[in-house]
Scaffold this motif. Structure first.
Motif, PDB file in Angstrom:
ATOM      1  N   MET A   1       1.038  -1.204   0.095  1.00 23.17           N
ATOM      2  CA  MET A   1       0.034   0.167  -0.270  1.00 23.17           C
ATOM      3  C   MET A   1       0.910   1.273   0.098  1.00 23.17           C
ATOM      4  N   SER A   2       0.505   2.151  -0.803  1.00 24.46           N
ATOM      5  CA  SER A   2       1.303   3.392  -0.905  1.00 24.46           C
ATOM      6  C   SER A   2       0.523   4.548  -0.293  1.00 24.46           C
ATOM      7  N   SER A   3       1.312   5.671   0.138  1.00 27.22           N
ATOM      8  CA  SER A   3       0.874   6.526   0.794  1.00 27.22           C
ATOM      9  C   SER A   3      -0.405   7.390  -0.079  1.00 27.22           C
ATOM     10  N   SER A   4      -0.514   7.141  -1.277  1.00 25.43           N
ATOM     11  CA  SER A   4      -1.451   7.852  -2.170  1.00 25.43           C
ATOM     12  C   SER A   4      -2.836   7.466  -1.558  1.00 25.43           C
ATOM     13  N   TYR A   5      -3.155   6.396  -0.821  1.00 24.16           N
ATOM     14  CA  TYR A   5      -4.309   6.053  -0.488  1.00 24.16           C
ATOM     15  C   TYR A   5      -4.540   6.902   0.804  1.00 24.16           C
ATOM     16  N   LEU A   6      -3.724   7.620   1.424  1.00 23.63           N
ATOM     17  CA  LEU A   6      -4.061   8.381   2.564  1.00 23.63           C
ATOM     18  C   LEU A   6      -4.804   9.514   2.535  1.00 23.63           C
ATOM     19  N   ILE A   7      -5.832   9.814   3.281  1.00 28.16           N
ATOM     20  CA  ILE A   7      -6.698  11.145   3.154  1.00 28.16           C
ATOM     21  C   ILE A   7      -6.217  12.240   4.042  1.00 28.16           C
ATOM     22  N   ARG A   8      -5.857  13.369   3.599  1.00 31.28           N
ATOM     23  CA  ARG A   8      -5.543  14.287   4.510  1.00 31.28           C
ATOM     24  C   ARG A   8      -6.489  15.345   4.535  1.00 31.28           C
ATOM     25  N   ILE A   9      -7.194  15.669   5.646  1.00 30.72           N
ATOM     26  CA  ILE A   9      -8.247  16.842   5.925  1.00 30.72           C
ATOM     27  C   ILE A   9      -7.825  17.913   6.836  1.00 30.72           C
ATOM     28  N   LYS A  10      -7.780  19.069   6.397  1.00 25.50           N
ATOM     29  CA  LYS A  10      -7.504  20.097   7.632  1.00 25.50           C
ATOM     30  C   LYS A  10      -6.176  19.970   8.258  1.00 25.50           C
ATOM     31  N   GLY A  11      -5.142  19.315   7.496  1.00 29.57           N
ATOM     32  CA  GLY A  11      -3.799  19.030   8.131  1.00 29.57           C
ATOM     33  C   GLY A  11      -3.658  17.792   8.891  1.00 29.57           C
ATOM     34  N   PHE A  12      -4.717  16.855   8.996  1.00 33.60           N
ATOM     35  CA  PHE A  12      -4.681  15.705   9.654  1.00 33.60           C
ATOM     36  C   PHE A  12      -4.572  14.394   8.728  1.00 33.60           C
ATOM     37  N   THR A  13      -3.816  13.559   8.836  1.00 28.65           N
ATOM     38  CA  THR A  13      -4.061  12.566   8.249  1.00 28.65           C
ATOM     39  C   THR A  13      -5.167  11.564   8.935  1.00 28.65           C
ATOM     40  N   LEU A  14      -5.883  10.863   8.021  1.00 30.11           N
ATOM     41  CA  LEU A  14      -7.090  10.194   8.443  1.00 30.11           C
ATOM     42  C   LEU A  14      -6.959   8.546   8.099  1.00 30.11           C
ATOM     43  N   PRO A  15      -7.362   7.668   8.730  1.00 36.12           N
ATOM     44  CA  PRO A  15      -7.467   6.422   8.415  1.00 36.12           C
ATOM     45  C   PRO A  15      -8.471   5.917   7.462  1.00 36.12           C
ATOM     46  N   LEU A  16      -8.412   6.734   6.165  1.00 30.42           N
ATOM     47  CA  LEU A  16      -9.430   6.421   5.186  1.00 30.42           C
ATOM     48  C   LEU A  16      -8.957   6.332   3.970  1.00 30.42           C
ATOM     49  N   SER A  17      -9.437   5.241   3.362  1.00 26.02           N
ATOM     50  CA  SER A  17      -8.890   4.891   2.041  1.00 26.02           C
ATOM     51  C   SER A  17     -10.046   4.872   0.737  1.00 26.02           C
ATOM     52  N   VAL A  18      -9.563   5.215  -0.217  1.00 23.01           N
ATOM     53  CA  VAL A  18     -10.549   4.935  -1.252  1.00 23.01           C
ATOM     54  C   VAL A  18     -10.420   3.695  -2.140  1.00 23.01           C
ATOM     55  N   ALA A  19     -11.195   2.995  -2.321  1.00 22.26           N
ATOM     56  CA  ALA A  19     -10.923   1.504  -2.799  1.00 22.26           C
ATOM     57  C   ALA A  19     -10.326   1.762  -4.244  1.00 22.26           C
ATOM     58  N   SER A  20      -9.590   0.868  -4.490  1.00 22.37           N
ATOM     59  CA  SER A  20      -8.922   1.031  -5.903  1.00 22.37           C
ATOM     60  C   SER A  20      -8.270  -0.556  -5.973  1.00 22.37           C
ATOM     61  N   GLU A  21      -8.482  -1.061  -7.505  1.00 17.32           N
ATOM     62  CA  GLU A  21      -7.981  -2.335  -7.578  1.00 17.32           C
ATOM     63  C   GLU A  21      -6.637  -2.450  -7.398  1.00 17.32           C
ATOM     64  N   GLY A  22      -6.468  -3.887  -6.869  1.00 16.24           N
ATOM     65  CA  GLY A  22      -5.011  -4.069  -6.544  1.00 16.24           C
ATOM     66  C   GLY A  22      -4.525  -3.136  -5.356  1.00 16.24           C
ATOM     67  N   ALA A  23      -5.304  -2.494  -4.522  1.00 17.06           N
ATOM     68  CA  ALA A  23      -4.528  -1.553  -3.700  1.00 17.06           C
ATOM     69  C   ALA A  23      -3.837  -2.306  -2.660  1.00 17.06           C
ATOM     70  N   MET A  24      -4.090  -3.916  -2.472  1.00 21.68           N
ATOM     71  CA  MET A  24      -3.303  -4.882  -1.643  1.00 21.68           C
ATOM     72  C   MET A  24      -2.240  -5.888  -2.347  1.00 21.68           C
ATOM     73  N   GLY A  25      -2.246  -5.715  -3.585  1.00 18.12           N
ATOM     74  CA  GLY A  25      -1.362  -6.203  -4.282  1.00 18.12           C
ATOM     75  C   GLY A  25      -2.193  -7.391  -4.943  1.00 18.12           C
ATOM     76  N   ARG A  26      -1.543  -8.782  -5.520  1.00 20.00           N
ATOM     77  CA  ARG A  26      -2.102  -9.654  -6.167  1.00 20.00           C
ATOM     78  C   ARG A  26      -2.717 -10.714  -5.056  1.00 20.00           C
ATOM     79  N   THR A  27      -3.677 -10.507  -4.619  1.00 15.03           N
ATOM     80  CA  THR A  27      -4.257 -11.349  -3.367  1.00 15.03           C
ATOM     81  C   THR A  27      -4.347 -12.844  -3.883  1.00 15.03           C
ATOM     82  N   GLY A  28      -4.422 -12.870  -5.210  1.00 13.55           N
ATOM     83  CA  GLY A  28      -4.896 -14.009  -5.681  1.00 13.55           C
ATOM     84  C   GLY A  28      -3.821 -15.355  -5.580  1.00 13.55           C
ATOM     85  N   SER A  29      -2.518 -14.690  -5.361  1.00 10.66           N
ATOM     86  CA  SER A  29      -1.586 -15.476  -5.130  1.00 10.66           C
ATOM     87  C   SER A  29      -1.784 -16.211  -3.683  1.00 10.66           C
TER      88      SER A  29
END
Ligand code: SF4
Ligand code: SF4
Lengths: 399, 92
Positions: B1-29
């Motif tokens: 997972m890369s930091s591009s999934y982090l959401i920052r609002i008003k100067g704070f990093t939040l534990p939110l992420s937007v679903a995107s295909e393959g965000a966790m790698g090839r889990t089929g393996s």
């Protein structure tokens, strides 16, 4: 001004009503029960337009209001002792999700053996969870802190949940006059709920997904930053509340006659009131003593403790809880701060009043006088813990 | 997972992420068992589609299709299928 005779628990319920809370969930546990009992009565008779969710445990109670808060509702829960310990996991979920939420903790001893009286162990067990933690001295302050908690937690710079603590029975079930303010005045002072984000089915995202170690540490850093901001926000809200409603407490701490004191008693909660009475008697007898009352244990009042206490000859800390193998939590924290600026004042940590053992102003007066005499006779020393039992009992009775 | 999934609002990093295909790698393996659908038994009830915790079952004209790139092989679809149309075949 609307002054009503209220128990500490009812004072909290009134503040929740004044804040126009929308969702409440709780599981009954003595001595908290009458807070939500009162609230459900208010909901039932239409005084409070809120949803009351009945749940099967405290873990679920906090989870339910956590969900409501993420969905954008002003939410509230309350608990004590074992209920709070059962909630512990969810406390981390709420704070690390950065969602404003307010909870009242009626401090009560943890079993075994079973005991329903006051003791701060349950509250202090939550110190490291990322919640702002406050403790009231009176029913009025329980009301004021609960109302202020909504403004503090929903501030842009904070976005962390907050606990309002009040001592079992001493406050929770004892009636005193409480100014519950006019609804219109509160409405003018407390803005609509704000928060960093709201769950929205049309704009989907996931919460709490797995994060890399580096990202994880970043989240933690930001919580610390928000806690630091909270120091300023708490002070601002306290001052503003003082201007609007006429009651200002001093922010993170309240200093009672400690500015010209040589010796100071540090205490938190209801018995700080007894400490003030004890100090008045000692002052009448010529001793320069004061009380530094800790109103917020998180964020820790580091600067206040340094400013008020580092020039003292002696500081005695009263703890109504113990961290086994370390001593009283307040003593540990206060002494570490004072030691960060060279040689601290002479210090003693006193552990007393556990499980509701009654400690009144006269016992506190004796405890403080003994400490002063020891310092005057022996000079500087640090004693990490001394256990105090009122005179009619003795630890020796237990062999 | 890369930091591009982090959401920052008003100067704070939040534990939110937007679903995107393959965000966790090839889990089929990760799979040790592979769910295989027997379409002659499938009644298109879509229970498997509803229950798949990884949302890798999609609906199409033939009924349901599993995306093996990301299917972790947890077997929940197999468990909920009312007609036993799904079998778990060991991966080699
Ligand atoms: S095995 Fe698990 S991950 Fe794979 S399709 Fe079935 S439910 Fe989804
Ligand atoms: S659960 Fe079984 S029957 Fe239902 S759609 Fe999936 S494969 Fe077909």
């Amino acid at each position: 001004m609307v002054v009503l005779p209220l128990t500490g628990n009812y004072a909290v319920a009134w503040a929740v009503k004044r804040a126009r809370v929308k969702v409440i969930a709780a599981y009954p546990i003595t001595p908290q029960t009458t807070i939500v009992e009162k609230l459900s009565e208010m909901v039932e008779n239409g005084e409070l337009d809120a949803k009351m969710i009945r749940v099967e445990s405290e873990h679920s109670a906090l989870a339910a209001v956590y969900g409501a808060a993420i969905a954008g509702a002003r939410a509230f829960t309350a608990t004590s002792s074992h209920g709070l310990l059962y909630m512990h996991e969810v406390l981390w979920w709420v704070s690390a999700s950065r969602v404003p939420l307010v909870m009242a903790i009626v401090t009560r001893a943890i079993g075994p053996p079973w005991n329903i009286w006051t003791d701060h162990s349950d509250l202090l067990d939550q110190r490291d969870t990322g919640w702002i933690i406050s403790m009231a001295e009176s029913n009025q302050e329980a009301f004021d802190l609960t109302l202020q908690a909504f403004k503090i937690t929903e501030d842009d710079r904070v976005n962390l949940p907050m606990i309002v603590g009040l001592d079992a029975f001493i406050l929770s079930h004892t009636t005193a006059p409480v100014d519950v303010l006019e609804q219109e005045d509160v409405d003018r002072w407390l803005p609509e709920r704000k928060q960093l984000y709201v769950i929205d089915p049309n704009n989907r995202f996931s919460l709490g997904n797995i994060a890399s170690p580096k990202d994880y540490m970043m989240f933690r850093y930001d919580i610390e930053k928000a806690m630091d901001n909270a120091r300023r926000v708490i002070l601002e809200v306290d001052r503003e509340y003082g201007k609007v409603f006429g009651r200002e407490y001093g922010g993170l701490v309240e200093c009672y006659k400690c500015s010209d004191a040589k010796y100071t008693v540090v205490a938190m909660g209801a018995w700080a009131g007894d400490a003030k009475e004890a100090i008045d008697i000692l002052r009448d007898n010529g001793y320069a003593v004061g009380v530094l009352r800790i109103r917020f244990i998180r964020p820790l009042p580091v600067n206040e403790i340094l400013n008020y206490l580092s020039g003292m000859k002696g500081v005695i800390v009263l703890d109504r809880s113990v961290s086994f193998g370390a001593g009283g939590q307040l003593f540990t924290e206060v002494s570490s701060i004072l030691a960060s600026r060279g040689r601290p004042p002479a210090m003693k940590g006193v552990i007393a009043g556990l499980g509701g053992v009654d400690v009144s102003y006269s016992e506190i007066k004796d405890i403080v006088l003994k400490f002063i005499n020891e310092v005057e006779d022996q000079g500087w020393f640090i004693k990490r813990q001394e256990w105090f039992m009122p005179y009619e009992y003795s630890f020796k009775d237990y062999g | 997972m890369s930091s591009s999934y982090l959401i920052r609002i008003k100067g704070f990093t939040l534990p939110l992420s937007v679903a995107s295909e393959g965000a966790m790698g090839r889990t089929g393996s990760w799979r040790t068992f592979k769910p295989v659908i027997n379409y002659s038994k499938c009644i298109k009830c879509y229970l498997c589609w509803l229950h798949c915790p990884f949302s890798v079952i999609s609906k199409d004209s033939s009924g349901v299709v599993i995306d093996y790139e990301y299917c972790k092989g947890c077997g929940i679809c197999y468990d909920v299928c009312p007609t036993k149309a799904i079998v778990m075949v060991p991966e080699r």
